[in-house]
Design an enzyme around this catalytic site. Structure first.
Site, PDB file in Angstrom:
ATOM      1  CG  ASP A  11      -1.943   1.057   1.252  1.00 56.79           C
ATOM      2  OD1 ASP A  11      -2.148   1.691   0.196  1.00 56.79           O
ATOM      3  OD2 ASP A  11      -2.550   1.272   2.316  1.00 56.79           O
ATOM      4  CG  ASP A 109      -2.792   3.756  -2.998  1.00 55.48           C
ATOM      5  OD1 ASP A 109      -3.966   3.322  -2.982  1.00 55.48           O
ATOM      6  OD2 ASP A 109      -2.257   4.263  -2.003  1.00 55.48           O
ATOM      7  CD  GLU A 110      -5.279  -1.004  -0.139  1.00 55.06           C
ATOM      8  OE1 GLU A 110      -5.606  -1.780   0.749  1.00 55.06           O
ATOM      9  OE2 GLU A 110      -5.922   0.026  -0.426  1.00 55.06           O
TER      10      GLU A 110
HETATM   11 MG   LIG Z   1      -2.425   3.999   0.174  1.00 52.44          MG
END
Ligand SMILES: [Mg+2]
Length: 391
Positions: A11, A109-110
């Site tokens: 993350d 983003d993960e």
């Molecule tokens: Mg994040």
């Protein structure tokens, strides 16, 4: 019994805000809030992301932007640049896919990665995790937090706990030791309601749940009881399911003032359609038939998107209404039959001249930025709307 798995949850730390700090050296070390325009505390909309420097002021994502402004008027407030974040996201995922095909994106983003089988090629899972972090830092100048564990649930909790710049490993056999002291809200499926209920029964930690007879929990929470008990004991069999990216691509704009100006609305729809078209083409995704009112053929042509969106809007009566937010979203996306990279070839023959044009515009915008070329209609300044922002 499943053989031992090595699952990574990765993350990015304060992703949007970190990209802004990367692109604007003057923002580094300062509170940066990405989201709606605060308009001196009178702005509408919410915080999309904030840098770690903004957090001591109490600013959090999803908070109303007006509240963030009251907490820290001196912070740097910027509008989101989704295109730029998507570009960085593509580069992050390209790095992840160097080590395994089993990459399950959870958001821009993960992601979860199953690196169990990758170890034969790349060495121990922990080394792979360290390499991912190091490459993201050196190649992209961004910081990722990583959790490595025998399953998804533990990996996710581990990466959360390590933030920022975290690297937390839960070794097989250490699941209970890791989970026991943690508060119960860390368990998936425990929302504020369940949390309050469990707390009334004197349950504060995951360890207390793990030690309860599963039947007691089942009696209390029905079906959810067993799931909760299993998670509390560090048990989670869920597979990493690769490639579930981009189910829809959209763009939206919040107007600075509510508007009833049809021409302005029309121009905004056109602009949003173009933006969605760019992302569709970049990601090799096309929109296909949904129903009669919408398109009857797959497309990645901005004009088609605009025409359909505008047609739909025509049917909406705006009498006595003002518009706050407009969005254009393409759904039911299909991977293009065209080979990847093909869309960048300017002179590749294609039957549809509009697609040739779109291809050329993409190539120019890709190289020189989205301001380099635009529709004449969009060049005229918009009176009531200052800046638009993606969601
Ligand atoms: Mg994040």
């Amino acid at each position: 019994m499943n053989p031992a798995r090595n699952i990574i949850h990765l993350d990015m730390d304060a992703f949007y805000a970190s990209v802004e700090q990367l692109d604007h050296p003057a923002y580094r070390g300062r509170p940066v809030v990405v989201g709606a325009d605060p308009r001196a505390g009178k702005g509408r909309g919410v915080v999309a992301a904030c840098s770690y420097e903004a957090r001591p002021f109490g600013i959090r994502s999803a908070m109303p932007i007006s509240r963030a402004y009251r907490l820290c008027p001196k912070a740097i407030y910027v509008r989101p640049r989704m295109g730029r974040y998507a570009e960085m996201s593509d580069r992050i995922f390209a790095i992840l896919r160097d080590y395994t095909d089993l990459v399950e994106p959870l958001s821009i983003d993960e992601a979860f990665l199953d690196v169990t089988a990758s170890q034969r090629l790349f060495g121990p899972a922990e080394a792979i995790g360290r390499t991912l972090k190091a490459r993201i830092r050196s190649e992209l100048r961004l910081v990722a937090s990583i959790g490595l564990a025998p399953n998804k649930f533990l990996a996710k909790v581990a990466s959360d706990l390590g933030k920022p710049d975290g690297f937390v490993v839960v070794a097989p056999g250490k699941e209970r030791e890791f989970l026991d002291p943690l508060p119960i809200f860390r368990l998936w499926g425990v929302g504020p309601k369940t949390e309050a209920r469990l707390k009334r029964l004197g349950l504060q930690t995951i360890g207390q749940i793990a030690r309860m007879p599963v039947e007691t929990l089942e009696a209390m929470l029905e079906g959810a009881g067993r799931d909760l008990w299993e998670l509390a004991n560090g048990m989670d069999d869920r597979e990493v399911v690769p490639g579930q990216e981009a189910k829809s691509i959209g763009g939206e704009t919040t107007f600075e003032r509510d508007t009833d100006d049809r021409e302005e609305i029309r121009r905004t729809i056109l602009e949003l359609s173009d933006r969605v078209r760019r992302r569709l083409r970049r990601d090799h995704l096309f929109r296909t038939l949904t129903r009669a009112a919408i398109l009857d053929h797959p497309t990645d042509v901005g004009d088609d998107l605009f025409r359909e969106a505008w047609k739909l809007l025509q049917r909406v009566s705006l009498a006595g209404k003002r518009v706050r937010l407009l969005g254009v979203t393409a759904t039911r996306l299909l991977a293009a039959a065209e080979p990847p990279g093909g869309q960048m070839s300017l002179f590749r023959p294609t039957a549809d001249p509009r697609r040739r044009l779109a291809r050329a515009v993409d190539a120019i915008q890709e190289r020189f930025g989205s301001d380099a070329i635009a529709r004449a209609t969009l060049i005229r300044p918009a009176p009531a709307r200052k800046k638009s922002a993606d969601p």
